[in-house]
Write an enzyme that holds these catalytic residues in place. Structure first.
Site, PDB file in Angstrom:
ATOM      1  CB  THR A  65      -0.900   0.027   1.255  1.00 11.80           C
ATOM      2  OG1 THR A  65      -0.075  -0.045   2.416  1.00 11.80           O
ATOM      3  CG2 THR A  65      -1.869  -1.133   1.236  1.00 11.80           C
ATOM      4  CE  LYS A  76      10.729  -4.290  16.128  1.00 11.47           C
ATOM      5  NZ  LYS A  76       9.288  -4.507  16.417  1.00 11.47           N
ATOM      6  CD  GLN A 159      -2.035  -6.133   7.172  1.00 12.08           C
ATOM      7  OE1 GLN A 159      -2.535  -6.745   6.248  1.00 12.08           O
ATOM      8  NE2 GLN A 159      -1.422  -4.986   6.977  1.00 12.08           N
ATOM      9  NE  ARG A 238      -4.272  -2.376  -3.581  1.00 15.60           N
ATOM     10  CZ  ARG A 238      -3.206  -3.064  -3.217  1.00 15.60           C
ATOM     11  NH1 ARG A 238      -2.359  -3.512  -4.132  1.00 15.60           N
ATOM     12  NH2 ARG A 238      -2.981  -3.330  -1.944  1.00 15.60           N
ATOM     13  N   PRO A 239     -10.038  -3.155  -5.806  1.00 20.83           N
ATOM     14  CG  PRO A 239     -10.367  -3.828  -8.020  1.00 20.83           C
ATOM     15  CD  PRO A 239      -9.794  -2.717  -7.202  1.00 20.83           C
ATOM     16  NE  ARG A 240     -10.583  -6.338   1.141  1.00 17.79           N
ATOM     17  CZ  ARG A 240     -11.366  -5.607   1.918  1.00 17.79           C
ATOM     18  NH1 ARG A 240     -12.671  -5.676   1.781  1.00 17.79           N
ATOM     19  NH2 ARG A 240     -10.850  -4.803   2.832  1.00 17.79           N
ATOM     20  CG  LEU A 267     -24.075 -17.110   6.465  1.00 20.57           C
ATOM     21  CD1 LEU A 267     -23.115 -18.123   5.853  1.00 20.57           C
ATOM     22  CD2 LEU A 267     -24.747 -17.696   7.717  1.00 20.57           C
ATOM     23  CB  VAL A 350     -26.649 -11.982   9.176  1.00 18.04           C
ATOM     24  CG1 VAL A 350     -26.474 -13.448   9.531  1.00 18.04           C
ATOM     25  CG2 VAL A 350     -27.187 -11.194  10.379  1.00 18.04           C
ATOM     26  N   GLY A 351     -24.624  -9.085   8.231  1.00 17.58           N
ATOM     27  CA  GLY A 351     -24.771  -7.766   7.629  1.00 17.58           C
ATOM     28  C   GLY A 351     -23.992  -6.735   8.408  1.00 17.58           C
TER      29      GLY A 351
END
Length: 400
Positions: A65, A76, A159, A238-240, A267, A350-351
């Site tokens: 990204t 690091k 992630q 970006r489209p997955r 679901l 469910v949403g």
């Protein structure tokens, strides 16, 4: 209290922007955020060289990204990175930053570095140091004191395990450990005090950017799933890429994380499909079965997926609040996932929205939520990267 732990890489301009946004909407952050003095600083130059490196890779790019996460973790690991504690020693800050920027200029021809750049950056971080000081804390001590006082702690990971630097589809991974092991190293918490582990997995599989995807649906089928699930990257837009639920990968991440239960989300997105498939096993090109999730990307890309086909339910389930009220076919789908992976599904989404979930409210001492598959950005999604150390205290009930 919200804790940004030692395993995080912190981009201060981004952090202050988020704080300003909250406070402009009436949400005070005073006394509510702690930043580990051991966390590493992500500078703007990390973001610049992230893009330069991606350009160098040309067609073999990883799909970062370009938020600078990978280069910061690189600093690091090679031990020339700078930490939040360095902000308390501005007398040596310039010398340390000079080393970092000089190293970047030597490595990348497109990176322009002058003494004026250094001077400007140091002055900026003097101001940042003053503003951040009230938030800086020894969070390892704070977290362990909170545990000894039996406070409620929720650790939440971004992630996903299939993007883990060790266990994911390397090199198409993030730069740290967003699996359960990252809790201990990212917050300074001992393994024995970790309680329940809740794995979050979509009812289908998604991925952003490059990398192998055995159960991917191409063409119109993938487009329909993407549209129904609004599957676009949260950071880049970006489209997955979308596909059937990959049981092989899910079993693998359940083994790595030791999940107590699963939270099966989205679901409802499958509701309009006449049939639904589950990718239940992989086979080699010669037809012999793969006994585990392969480390070799060549094997993964050439693998043949064996599917089980299950009936769809063709009913809107977004208003369902009890498991028993789900259509029979939806319950069969959930129960088959439980059988195949050997982990119970305790939560079902469910949403969108807090109320659209299974009716299980839990009261846990130390709860950890871990994302299972590659449902986040392909590599790095935000400056507070991955698992490594985002914790909230005083959570008394958790609605997933």
């Amino acid at each position: 209290m919200c804790v940004i732990g030692n395993g995080v890489v912190v981009h201060l301009p981004g952090l202050f922007k988020e704080i300003d946004g909250l406070e402009s909407n009436g949400v005070s952050c005073k006394g509510r955020i702690l930043v580990s003095d051991r966390a590493h600083l992500l500078f703007d130059y990390h973001q610049e060289i992230d893009g330069l490196r991606e350009a160098e890779l040309a067609k073999s790019f990883i799909g970062t990204t370009k938020r600078g996460i990978g280069p910061c973790y690189s600093s690091k690991v090679i031990r020339n990175g700078m930490r939040v504690s360095d902000l308390r020693h501005m007398d040596t800050f310039a010398d340390k930053l000079d080393l970092l920027l000089s190293d970047a200029a030597a490595r990348f021809k497109g990176f322009k570095y002058t003494r004026d750049v250094l001077k400007e950056e140091v002055e900026t971080y003097k101001r940042f140091a003053e503003r951040l000081e009230p938030f800086i804390c020894d969070t390892v001590y704070y977290m362990n004191e909170s545990i000894s006082q039996k406070k409620k702690i929720l650790v939440e990971g971004g992630q996903a395990t299939m993007l883990d630097i060790d266990f994911g589809t390397y090199p198409f991974v993030t730069s740290s450990s967003p699996s359960a092991g990252g809790i201990c190293t990212g917050l300074g918490i001992a393994p024995r005090v970790i309680g329940d582990l809740v794995g979050v997995v979509k009812a289908y599989t998604t991925r952003v950017g490059s990398g192998p995807f055995p159960t991917e649906l191409l063409g119109n089928a993938g487009d329909l799933l993407r549209a129904a699930g609004h599957e676009f990257g949260t950071t880049t837009g970006r489209p997955r890429r979308c596909g059937w639920l990959d049981i092989v990968a899910l079993k693998y991440v359940c083994q790595i994380n030791g999940f107590t239960s699963l939270n099966l989300t989205k679901l409802d997105v499958l509701s309009d499909l006449p049939e639904i498939q589950l990718g239940v096993s992989y086979k080699h090109t010669d037809g012999t079965p793969m006994n585990s999730f392969p480390a070799d990307l060549g094997d993964l890309e050439q693998s043949k997926v064996e599917y089980e086909t299950m009936p769809g339910w063709n009913i809107d389930i977004s208003s369902v609040r009890n498991y028993s009220d789900l259509p029979k076919a939806a319950r069969q789908y959930v129960e088959r996932i439980e059988q195949l992976v050997g982990v119970p599904v305790h939560y079902i989404g469910v949403g969108p929205g807090h109320q659209r979930c299974g009716t299980i409210t839990v009261l846990l001492e130390y709860t950890v939520i871990v994302l299972c598959l590659t449902s986040a950005e392909a590599t790095d999604s935000r400056s507070e990267s991955s698992f490594n150390g985002l914790a909230s205290l005083e959570y008394h009930s958790i609605h997933v």
